[in-house]
Design a protein around this motif. Sequence first.
Motif, PDB file in Angstrom:
ATOM      1  N   THR A   1     -45.122  -1.729   7.311  1.00 43.56           N
ATOM      2  CA  THR A   1     -46.032  -2.738   7.848  1.00 43.56           C
ATOM      3  C   THR A   1     -46.846  -3.311   6.695  1.00 43.56           C
ATOM      4  O   THR A   1     -46.849  -2.761   5.592  1.00 43.56           O
ATOM      5  CB  THR A   1     -46.999  -2.129   8.879  1.00 43.56           C
ATOM      6  OG1 THR A   1     -47.842  -1.183   8.212  1.00 43.56           O
ATOM      7  CG2 THR A   1     -46.267  -1.456  10.035  1.00 43.56           C
TER       8      THR A   1
ATOM      9  N   ALA B   1     -50.546   9.042  22.978  1.00 46.87           N
ATOM     10  CA  ALA B   1     -50.404   7.886  23.877  1.00 46.87           C
ATOM     11  C   ALA B   1     -51.330   8.001  25.080  1.00 46.87           C
ATOM     12  O   ALA B   1     -51.486   9.072  25.675  1.00 46.87           O
ATOM     13  CB  ALA B   1     -48.961   7.770  24.339  1.00 46.87           C
TER      14      ALA B   1
ATOM     15  N   VAL C   1     -53.961   4.076  22.562  1.00 46.33           N
ATOM     16  CA  VAL C   1     -52.780   4.443  21.775  1.00 46.33           C
ATOM     17  C   VAL C   1     -51.535   4.160  22.627  1.00 46.33           C
ATOM     18  O   VAL C   1     -51.411   4.685  23.740  1.00 46.33           O
ATOM     19  CB  VAL C   1     -52.814   5.929  21.354  1.00 46.33           C
ATOM     20  CG1 VAL C   1     -51.555   6.313  20.586  1.00 46.33           C
ATOM     21  CG2 VAL C   1     -54.074   6.239  20.541  1.00 46.33           C
TER      22      VAL C   1
ATOM     23  N   ASP D   1     -46.593   6.304  20.240  1.00 42.26           N
ATOM     24  CA  ASP D   1     -47.396   6.301  19.017  1.00 42.26           C
ATOM     25  C   ASP D   1     -48.374   7.470  19.006  1.00 42.26           C
ATOM     26  O   ASP D   1     -48.648   8.077  20.052  1.00 42.26           O
ATOM     27  CB  ASP D   1     -48.201   5.010  18.898  1.00 42.26           C
ATOM     28  CG  ASP D   1     -47.372   3.811  18.449  1.00 42.26           C
ATOM     29  OD1 ASP D   1     -46.134   3.932  18.342  1.00 42.26           O
ATOM     30  OD2 ASP D   1     -47.967   2.747  18.208  1.00 42.26           O
TER      31      ASP D   1
ATOM     32  N   SER E   1     -55.287   6.620  10.226  1.00 43.84           N
ATOM     33  CA  SER E   1     -55.287   5.650  11.324  1.00 43.84           C
ATOM     34  C   SER E   1     -56.620   4.940  11.512  1.00 43.84           C
ATOM     35  O   SER E   1     -56.679   3.928  12.218  1.00 43.84           O
ATOM     36  CB  SER E   1     -54.855   6.311  12.636  1.00 43.84           C
ATOM     37  OG  SER E   1     -53.469   6.593  12.619  1.00 43.84           O
TER      38      SER E   1
ATOM     39  N   PRO F   1     -52.600   3.353  15.132  1.00 41.95           N
ATOM     40  CA  PRO F   1     -51.567   4.290  15.585  1.00 41.95           C
ATOM     41  C   PRO F   1     -50.213   3.950  14.946  1.00 41.95           C
ATOM     42  O   PRO F   1     -49.953   2.786  14.632  1.00 41.95           O
ATOM     43  CB  PRO F   1     -51.508   4.067  17.098  1.00 41.95           C
ATOM     44  CG  PRO F   1     -52.800   3.402  17.450  1.00 41.95           C
ATOM     45  CD  PRO F   1     -53.185   2.598  16.237  1.00 41.95           C
ATOM     46  N   ILE F   2     -49.402   4.964  14.760  1.00 42.19           N
ATOM     47  CA  ILE F   2     -48.056   4.740  14.221  1.00 42.19           C
ATOM     48  C   ILE F   2     -47.019   5.442  15.096  1.00 42.19           C
ATOM     49  O   ILE F   2     -47.345   6.362  15.841  1.00 42.19           O
ATOM     50  CB  ILE F   2     -47.929   5.179  12.743  1.00 42.19           C
ATOM     51  CG1 ILE F   2     -48.116   6.668  12.573  1.00 42.19           C
ATOM     52  CG2 ILE F   2     -48.922   4.425  11.867  1.00 42.19           C
ATOM     53  CD1 ILE F   2     -47.763   7.159  11.189  1.00 42.19           C
ATOM     54  N   PRO F   3     -45.749   5.014  14.997  1.00 43.14           N
ATOM     55  CA  PRO F   3     -44.707   5.563  15.859  1.00 43.14           C
ATOM     56  C   PRO F   3     -44.446   7.058  15.637  1.00 43.14           C
ATOM     57  O   PRO F   3     -44.399   7.542  14.507  1.00 43.14           O
ATOM     58  CB  PRO F   3     -43.460   4.753  15.478  1.00 43.14           C
ATOM     59  CG  PRO F   3     -43.988   3.500  14.870  1.00 43.14           C
ATOM     60  CD  PRO F   3     -45.270   3.889  14.183  1.00 43.14           C
ATOM     61  N   VAL F   4     -44.266   7.748  16.756  1.00 45.30           N
ATOM     62  CA  VAL F   4     -43.937   9.175  16.746  1.00 45.30           C
ATOM     63  C   VAL F   4     -42.624   9.419  16.003  1.00 45.30           C
ATOM     64  O   VAL F   4     -42.460  10.452  15.354  1.00 45.30           O
ATOM     65  CB  VAL F   4     -43.834   9.705  18.201  1.00 45.30           C
ATOM     66  CG1 VAL F   4     -43.199  11.079  18.263  1.00 45.30           C
ATOM     67  CG2 VAL F   4     -45.200   9.720  18.855  1.00 45.30           C
TER      68      VAL F   4
END
Length: 178
Positions: free
Chosen positions: A66, A98, A138, A142, A155, A160-163
């Motif tokens: 990103t 989440a 969230v 994520d 964060s 938040p970022i993808p699991v």
Amino acid sequence: MRRQRRNAFIILGAGAALVLSLAAAGGWGGYRLNMTPSYPLGLWRIKAIQHEPRVGDIVFVCPPQTQAFDLAVVRGYLPRGLCAGGTGPLIKTVAAIAGQEIVIDGRVYIDGSRLGNSELRTVDTEGRVLTAFVGGVVPTGDVFLHSRYPGSYDSRYFGPIPVDGILGLARPILTFTP
């Protein structure tokens, strides 16, 4: 004098061999060297995660590609490595999952409770502006990551970022806190 010099070369050589061995072991056995102050320095192992990420899990994670992480690489916040985008995996604690609500107001609040050691900085150590995450719920899939270290890039700044970027649980093997 020669003996001292020879001993110094032996010690340096042994140290270099140890570092190279540990780096090689990382590729084969899931070991990683942490050289950042966010968590204790030293040797860590990535352990397969057998459950959905939970609040409190300390994890290794490859950040997504990103703009926030591109900037972090340029500014030197992240180590170089084999993750997509050229970074190394990060060690962070899962602070929210989440469905939990994140409010940013000079520090982080999760579902109305203040997250310890979550004060935000407005500039980095070089005086460059740090942009905080705006907050929100969230999203599904994520996690919101945190480190108790005040200067950690987590964060609070990138959100938040993808699991699916989680490589596994972070387990200390041989670590120390300076």
